[in-house]
Design an enzyme around this catalytic site. Structure first.
Site, PDB file in Angstrom:
ATOM      1  NE  ARG A 294      -4.077  -2.151   1.758  1.00  0.00           N
ATOM      2  CZ  ARG A 294      -4.894  -2.765   2.605  1.00  0.00           C
ATOM      3  NH1 ARG A 294      -4.723  -2.609   3.905  1.00  0.00           N
ATOM      4  NH2 ARG A 294      -5.862  -3.530   2.157  1.00  0.00           N
ATOM      5  CE1 TYR A 434      -1.971  -0.885  -7.841  1.00  0.00           C
ATOM      6  CE2 TYR A 434      -1.899  -2.625  -9.491  1.00  0.00           C
ATOM      7  CZ  TYR A 434      -1.370  -1.477  -8.945  1.00  0.00           C
ATOM      8  OH  TYR A 434      -0.254  -0.920  -9.509  1.00  0.00           O
ATOM      9  CD  GLU A 435      -1.636  -4.692  -3.790  1.00  0.00           C
ATOM     10  OE1 GLU A 435      -2.060  -5.370  -2.836  1.00  0.00           O
ATOM     11  OE2 GLU A 435      -1.074  -5.208  -4.770  1.00  0.00           O
ATOM     12  N   GLY A 436      -6.498  -2.975  -2.134  1.00  0.00           N
ATOM     13  CA  GLY A 436      -7.551  -2.398  -1.310  1.00  0.00           C
ATOM     14  C   GLY A 436      -8.061  -1.114  -1.917  1.00  0.00           C
TER      15      GLY A 436
END
Length: 591
Positions: A294, A434-436
């Site tokens: 992140r 992406y990645e949350g």
């Protein structure tokens, strides 16, 4: 074709003038002398501008292709990847015992910014490997580390993270991939994973997948998820590559951007896997990768904005359109360059002030990660954990917006492919997802991080801002920074108070304001960074710097941010305090 030049002077300014890395007591920071960091940054900048950046358009136009189960990367990618590996760039901050250089993460982050700006799709192959290796380093046994890490640190073998399935993205408790225990201690992994970046390609001898799956009989939901090491090719105890494992690439996605990275559908058919960490504790191990990823994705927001800004500035200086309203500035030409026009200046100043503030913010975050890992500093660990969703969510939202602004400088030429500006916008878009996804980042910030450890870390942040304002309130030249920062911090505190007073009665009041809170928080963070940079530049000017123009430009850019960008906190607070009633007013059928 667009170009990229690493902003090494600004990187060095943040490392040495703002963060004062060589004066820090964090282990390893004493090595970060200016001559050393300059040599590393200059060499990385040369590689990225001359080798990696020219492949960005190639990767976008060619994409990856799947033939008979093999994914072929774009022309030039394999050769460039060999140069990256030969230079040791893939293991800058990894332990020496596994082939890394054990340099601080803050220096690795500055180098990583260059790679992402030069070619985001290409850089993801090594970036995801770094995340997977970090998870094994943190949670693997000594045998697992010895078996997998040396080749992953060197990127002879690359790595991935496998979370998402066709029917579940953020809600990982719904996953169906199974891990059946075997008599020899291994597991048979069966299921399908989608959106797996760098999931299959031709640039490494092996690919080490980290796969979330459920062991039958475990707890329901997310508490029953475990993490497994699942190699593309099996590896014996001596490290020799053997037979193909039961994992295959079913397809590669056709995407809006990052065409040079193979986003794969991976099918697991009783593939041999090895438990990483404890049974049913997979999310804890996976979040070792996710938190690092992140911050890296936040850096992608900065990097995309930086390269787009560089090209927009060049175009604005060269493109002749209209005349300045205050009088002709290019009398020998048929028109003045775009950069004379105030609205173009506004756009470029938005971009410049964001990029430079974001760079300081991310490097500060990396310094806190170093303090947490190298000095076991629990306070730094708590603060960077609080700020991680802000770094990821705010910087990628804003970074994308800045690529749009850069594209707009080109007018119609920004919309066609010839100038390459549309690629920056298309590539930057994924970082918000992406990645949350950023909405989830905002919910995590408000729903979990604010109250973590009894609110200790957010109070520590407020104290940082308060102390900075108090220390600099009477410093000549700091007035344009201290006053706006103090006011913005009050807005952030008022928003937090609103959540405390209303969120318990109706959680929707907090959650409907979470995105605004994330952006409010982000602006305050950049305001603090601009205050610190201003103080550093004023000090340099007072000490008789050899480059006064750099520092005067820095101060002017900072004053712009404080006057024109930071006031957005007023708007975000007003939205938050309006509550959830208007957000939730319609029934589902009314949409």
């Amino acid at each position: 074709m667009p170009t990229y030049t690493a902003p090494t002077k600004d990187m060095a300014f943040i490392l040495h003038d703002v963060l004062k890395v060589e004066q820090s007591d964090i282990p390893g920071y004493s090595e970060l002398e200016a001559d050393f960091t300059s040599a590393v940054l200059e060499e990385a900048g040369k590689l990225n501008s001359e080798v990696i950046a020219p492949l960005n358009v190639v990767g976008d136009h060619e994409g990856c292709r799947l033939e008979n189960g093999v994914v072929y990367t774009p022309t030039g990618f394999k050769e460039a990847f060999e140069q990256v590996k030969e230079g040791g760039w893939t293991g800058l901050d990894m332990p020496e015992e596994f082939g890394g250089q054990n340099l601080p993460y803050v220096l690795s982050t500055s180098v990583g910014e260059m790679f992402s700006a030069a070619n985001q799709a290409f850089t993801m192959y090594q970036g995801l490997t770094h995340g997977a290796a970090s998870a094994i380093l943190a949670h693997g046994t000594d045998e697992q580390k010895a078996k997998w890490l040396p080749n992953m640190v060197s990127c002879e073998w690359t790595g991935t993270m496998n979370l998402t399935e066709p029917h579940c993205g953020t809600d990982l408790g719904l996953m169906r991939t199974k891990a059946e225990p075997q008599d020899d201690g291994s597991y048979k992994i069966s299921g399908q994973k989608i959106f797996i970046s760098a999931g299959e390609h031709d640039m490494a001898d092996n690919i080490i997948h980290l796969v979330l799956a459920k062991i039958p009989g475990g707890p329901e939901g997310i508490k029953g998820v475990s993490l497994f090491i699942v190699p593309k090719f099996l590896v014996d105890d001596e490290g020799n590559i053997g037979a193909r494992n039961g994992v295959s690439c079913g397809a590669i996605e056709k995407k809006m951007g990052i065409h040079g990275n193979s986003t794969a559908v991976l099918n697991y058919d009783e593939a041999t896997g090895y438990l990483l960490g404890e049974e049913h504790k997979g999310m804890r191990a996976m979040f070792t990768m996710m938190n690092e990823a992140r911050l890296g994705v936040g850096m992608q927001g900065l990097a995309a904005a930086e390269v787009a800004y560089q090209n927009a500035v060049d175009y604005a200086k060269d493109r002749l359109q209209g005349r300045a309203v205050t009088g002709t500035e290019n009398p020998d030409g048929p028109a003045d360059p775009l950069i004379v026009h105030p609205d173009i200046r506004r756009s470029l100043m938005d971009q410049k002030s964001f990029v430079e503030g974001a760079r300081a913010f991310i490097y500060w975050g990396a310094q806190m990660i170093d303090a947490a890992h190298r000095s076991q500093d629990a306070d730094a660990d708590g603060l960077v954990s609080l700020l991680t969703p802000v770094i990821k969510g705010f910087l990628t939202d804003e970074g994308y917006d800045m690529t749009v602004k850069a594209q707009q400088v080109y007018g119609g030429h920004g919309y066609i492919e010839e100038h390459g500006m549309s690629q920056f916008t298309r590539d930057a878009r994924i970082a918000m997802i992406y990645e949350g996804a950023n909405g989830v980042q905002a919910l995590d910030l408000v729903g979990r991080k604010l109250a973590q450890d009894g609110g200790k870390h957010v109070m520590a942040f407020f104290n940082l801002v308060k102390e900075f304002c108090s220390e600099n309130k009477d410093v000549e030249g700091m007035e344009p920074f201290v006053g706006p920062l103090k006011e913005a911090s009050k807005h952030l505190q008022a928003a937090g108070m609103y959540f405390m007073q209303n969120g318990m009665k109706n959680p929707n009041h907090a959650l409907s304001g979470s995105n605004d809170f994330m952006h409010l928080f982000g602006h305050v963070c950049l305001g603090l960074m601009w205050g610190r940079m201003a103080k550093a530049s004023l000090t340099a000017l007072a000490n008789g710097t050899s480059d006064p123009t750099f520092h005067e430009t820095k101060l002017a850019t900072g004053r712009y941010y404080m006057a024109r960008r930071l006031p957005a906190t007023t708007m975000h607070l007003a939205r938050i305090e309006s509550g959830a009633d208007t957000v939730m007013a319609l029934d589902a059928e009314q949409f």
